[in-house]
Design a protein around this motif. Sequence first.
Motif, PDB file in Angstrom:
ATOM      1  N   SER B 102       0.830  -1.208   0.000  1.00 53.56           N
ATOM      2  CA  SER B 102       0.000   0.000   0.000  1.00 53.56           C
ATOM      3  C   SER B 102       0.859   1.251   0.000  1.00 53.56           C
ATOM      4  N   VAL B 103       1.898   1.238   0.849  1.00 62.01           N
ATOM      5  CA  VAL B 103       2.739   2.428   0.927  1.00 62.01           C
ATOM      6  C   VAL B 103       3.399   2.712  -0.418  1.00 62.01           C
ATOM      7  N   THR B 104       3.957   1.664  -1.025  1.00 63.38           N
ATOM      8  CA  THR B 104       4.641   1.866  -2.303  1.00 63.38           C
ATOM      9  C   THR B 104       3.648   2.308  -3.365  1.00 63.38           C
ATOM     10  N   ALA B 105       2.445   1.727  -3.319  1.00 66.93           N
ATOM     11  CA  ALA B 105       1.452   2.114  -4.322  1.00 66.93           C
ATOM     12  C   ALA B 105       1.102   3.593  -4.179  1.00 66.93           C
ATOM     13  N   VAL B 106       0.849   4.026  -2.933  1.00 67.58           N
ATOM     14  CA  VAL B 106       0.495   5.439  -2.725  1.00 67.58           C
ATOM     15  C   VAL B 106       1.664   6.335  -3.118  1.00 67.58           C
ATOM     16  N   ALA B 107       2.872   5.959  -2.666  1.00 69.65           N
ATOM     17  CA  ALA B 107       4.040   6.790  -2.948  1.00 69.65           C
ATOM     18  C   ALA B 107       4.287   6.869  -4.453  1.00 69.65           C
ATOM     19  N   THR B 108       4.161   5.722  -5.139  1.00 68.58           N
ATOM     20  CA  THR B 108       4.391   5.713  -6.582  1.00 68.58           C
ATOM     21  C   THR B 108       3.357   6.570  -7.299  1.00 68.58           C
ATOM     22  N   ILE B 110       1.679   9.149  -6.085  1.00 67.61           N
ATOM     23  CA  ILE B 110       2.023  10.564  -5.886  1.00 67.61           C
ATOM     24  C   ILE B 110       3.188  10.926  -6.801  1.00 67.61           C
ATOM     25  N   GLY B 111       4.180  10.043  -6.815  1.00 62.25           N
ATOM     26  CA  GLY B 111       5.381  10.306  -7.613  1.00 62.25           C
ATOM     27  C   GLY B 111       5.069  10.429  -9.091  1.00 62.25           C
ATOM     28  N   ILE B 112       4.240   9.519  -9.613  1.00 56.76           N
ATOM     29  CA  ILE B 112       3.926   9.552 -11.050  1.00 56.76           C
ATOM     30  C   ILE B 112       3.204  10.842 -11.403  1.00 56.76           C
ATOM     31  N   VAL B 113       2.205  11.168 -10.593  1.00 63.05           N
ATOM     32  CA  VAL B 113       1.406  12.358 -10.915  1.00 63.05           C
ATOM     33  C   VAL B 113       2.281  13.613 -10.878  1.00 63.05           C
ATOM     34  N   LEU B 114       2.978  13.809  -9.745  1.00 66.82           N
ATOM     35  CA  LEU B 114       3.793  15.023  -9.619  1.00 66.82           C
ATOM     36  C   LEU B 114       4.927  15.024 -10.647  1.00 66.82           C
ATOM     37  N   GLY B 115       5.623  13.882 -10.760  1.00 66.82           N
ATOM     38  CA  GLY B 115       6.781  13.807 -11.653  1.00 66.82           C
ATOM     39  C   GLY B 115       6.391  13.996 -13.104  1.00 66.82           C
ATOM     40  N   ALA B 116       5.300  13.356 -13.523  1.00 64.70           N
ATOM     41  CA  ALA B 116       4.903  13.439 -14.922  1.00 64.70           C
ATOM     42  C   ALA B 116       4.474  14.860 -15.275  1.00 64.70           C
ATOM     43  N   THR B 191       8.159   8.650   1.477  1.00 60.93           N
ATOM     44  CA  THR B 191       8.850   7.852   0.461  1.00 60.93           C
ATOM     45  C   THR B 191       8.538   8.272  -0.973  1.00 60.93           C
ATOM     46  N   TRP B 192       7.620   9.212  -1.185  1.00 61.10           N
ATOM     47  CA  TRP B 192       7.287   9.528  -2.579  1.00 61.10           C
ATOM     48  C   TRP B 192       8.344  10.334  -3.346  1.00 61.10           C
ATOM     49  N   PRO B 193       9.170  11.167  -2.681  1.00 63.70           N
ATOM     50  CA  PRO B 193      10.035  12.035  -3.495  1.00 63.70           C
ATOM     51  C   PRO B 193      10.932  11.322  -4.521  1.00 63.70           C
TER      52      PRO B 193
END
Lengths: 336, 319, 333
Positions: B102-108, B110-116, B191-193
């Motif tokens: 769950s943590v990795t899914a949420v972090a990823t 967030i990461g995909i949305v912000l990063g993309a 962990t999302w950054p």
Amino acid sequence: MARKNGQELLLDVRDLAIEVVTRNGPARIVDGISLTVEKGETLGVVGESGCGKSLTMLSLLGLLPNKISVIGGSATFKGRDLLAMSHKELRKVRGGEIGFVFQDPMTSLNPVVRIGQQVMEPLLYHRNMGRAEARKRAGELLKLVGIPGAEERLDNYPHELSGGMRQRVMIAIGLACDPALLIADEPTTALDVTIQAQIVDIVKELRAKLGMSIVWITHDLALIAGLVDRVVVLYAGSVVEDAPVDELYENPAHPYTRGLLASIPRLKDEGAEKLSSIGGTPPEPGRRPAGCPFAPRCPIARAECERAVPALEPVKGEGAHRVACFAAGEIAEAVA
Amino acid sequence: MSDMALKQEDVREEPPANLWRDAWYRLKQNRMALTSLVIILALAFIAVFGPWLTPYDFLSQDLIARNQPPAWAHPFGTDELGRDVLSRVIYGTRTAFIVAISVTAVATLIGIVLGAFAGYFGGLLDRFVMWFTDMTMSVPQLLLVVVINASLKPPLARWMEAQYLETLNPIYRNSIIIDFVLVFGSMALITWPPYARLVRAQVLSVRNRPYVTAARALGLSTPVIIARYIVPNALGPLIVAVSAGLGTAMVLESAFSFLGIGVNPPMPSWGNMIADGLRVWRNYPHLLLAPAMMLAVATVAFSFLGDGLNDALNPRGQK
Amino acid sequence: MNAMTKTEPLLQIEGLTKHFHVRLGAFGEREAVVHALDDISFDIMPGETLSVVGESGCGKSTAGFTILQLHRPTAGRIRYQGRDLAGLDEKALRPYRRELQIIFQDPYSTLNPRMTIGEAIAEPILFHKLAPKGEVKSRVERLLADVGLPARFAMRYPHELSGGQRQRVAIARALACEPKFIVCDEAISALDVSIQAQIINLLLELQRKYGLTYLFIAHDLAVVRHISTRVAVMYLGRVAELAPRARLFGNPLHPYTKALLSAVPEADPAYERKRQRQILQGDVPSPMAPPAGCRFHTRCPLAIERCRVEAPVWRETSPGHHVACHLAEGGGE
């Protein structure tokens, strides 16, 4: 021309074989290459990408990349076998007795070291010079290769120089210790045509001044026409033809050489409607045919070409022009 | 000429390869990665089917059989309350996987949305997102989690209590939910950054690849280019990062539970089991060894799988 | 093609300029302008091959990209069928993008590694709805046959092909758009000599078959001489000389053209040995700070004071032969 008797051989490579380990097992990249360089001679080594021309030269200095290794043959340089040398001995030869100039001057110079230091490096290591003396010599070397304001340039970093200037620095490094042999691996391929002309010019001048032997590796038959004494043509890891320069361009004996020469558009002729071209692509290492490597693309291939590998033999029974082709005699007759 | 061109290309007969299939082939060549994959699949199996696999209830205490060494009846022994350690370790695996995934899914996400967004639109948005990312990375992780725990736990607990009083739904009495929400939330927030940075870098580099220019030259529209040219090519490194990130998340969860700011007893977690075991390890080393071994095996496996995936998906890197 | 279009240019390029803004320094604190393309004008006639030659950094590739609106021009017009492409937004451009295609230097990096050859070629057909869904497969096969590849290559991925084969695929994909005009941006430079000849022949064959117009960007003058109708020589973002092939190679007027021709080696040892070369000294100046006056004056063996201060005008010395040089003979000042 009694080559081998008259002149002293500087480099004598015999039956060099190089293999790469791939996921499908080992594959021969270089398959029995033999070539010689006389003292003071300039040899052109011509071939397309993947023919093994660069690896052959790298192997002489023990610079082969991972997973690629020499599995046979010898390379006698000044009476000693380079392939049998220890790393320590080889290091003395590299940059000392044999200079090397790589294709890409952008990536072959260390970007964070001043060029003066890089030219001094071989002098400090091989010649045991003091820093002051080495720096003076480095300045002379840069002047020798025609870099304007040579002394001030010593403190420049590579990115402050243009591509042509960087290649001159590479040549200066290659020549730093007065090597008997300079190996230049496509030194002008990455450069523009007017800069290429400058580099060829400076190499000719240096050769006249210093008298070293040169091996010039290239894919460009036009470029070396006015530069070399003899040409070795490689195809798929083997020597297919070895001839004095005039002989090669006038009477090419191997169908591959003939095809290559015919496929170059000439500036001085009016453009023909269609270029003659060699069909197909060179075989990859590991997929080479059993017989003559050129047989699948050869317009005059016959049954024996697919069975046996032709040996490199003199075209007219004797002489310096040698070719590896079963049909070479007939080609020579047909042309004559 | 064309006929000649074909003549010898006909020699090349192989099943048409696919980059994913090639990657799978290369992964299979890598023993470490393959072994790790098998271990991870086995652990995942245990996590999913835990309730059916455990010989005992992980909460049932047997005060007569306390601190038993490993034996047939209790393969990993029992703890100081006489609970079966194997059952608890299995539930710990469940906790570890639930949290990690769950943590990795949420972090990823967030990461995909912000990063993309940052990578694709660039400019001011990019600068703001990257500034925010750097800020988050510069805050000490542990501190952030403690702060989140301290500031969010009481109001959340009060809210749950209020909900229970209103609805009488027993689900609001389950304090484990608070633990998980807090743990997920705080861990995802720290962990999302790296994911955001990775996705941004990928989008930036892929966006300037010649084949994207070539696709524009064909006259294709922007959504088509993003979906068919940018996303599939940006995915490889993200998969590697996620695989490694799962392992990291497990370690984090254990670390926080060990410190008592993660999953709290009686819910078993490798971390709080290690914390319990550590107090008595001189007398009952199995209480420490069992969860510690599980944690070590799992994180090492994820790390090797990540390396293997990296090599498999970026074949050029090895040559 | 009727009598009218024979004399009408396919593309009219007027005053095309492209400046790039770059940031320099460790923190991007300095801004500089790269003068990649400065006020170039020429027409491209239907069915011709107009070659653009020059050394790296001369702006020849930028010219191709800007004409196709892959870079938006800083100034100038590109008229295609009476419309100025520079003024159109991305959506309005789309139908034109299909008709104006490009083939890049490196066919490997311009093919999406995750798409099969068949998918790559089918993409523009499906997107632009150039064939009913049921016919796409046979269309792809026909295109592959056009470029000399067997139909089963449709199942392959780019990395399984050799360089020459990939370039054939890139050509097939451009053809799939049913273009009128193709920019060949150093399209053969990355290929081996024996493969270059194959691709040149293929390009010429397709030009005849489909009546294509090429803008052939290259640095190899021998190849350019072989395939061009007209040739433009560029130096530092400007066109130095433009002439029909025979005139440019037979009677070059600009000193830079002469130097360029002189630098090209010939595969003839005897000729090379006695050849008198004129070797240009120095390097191309930075396009961030192009010299004032004639941009070539820093390397020009003939430069006079006037060249340092006054940029030469673009003039026609004889029909179809344009040059920008104060000293070029053939036609007055």
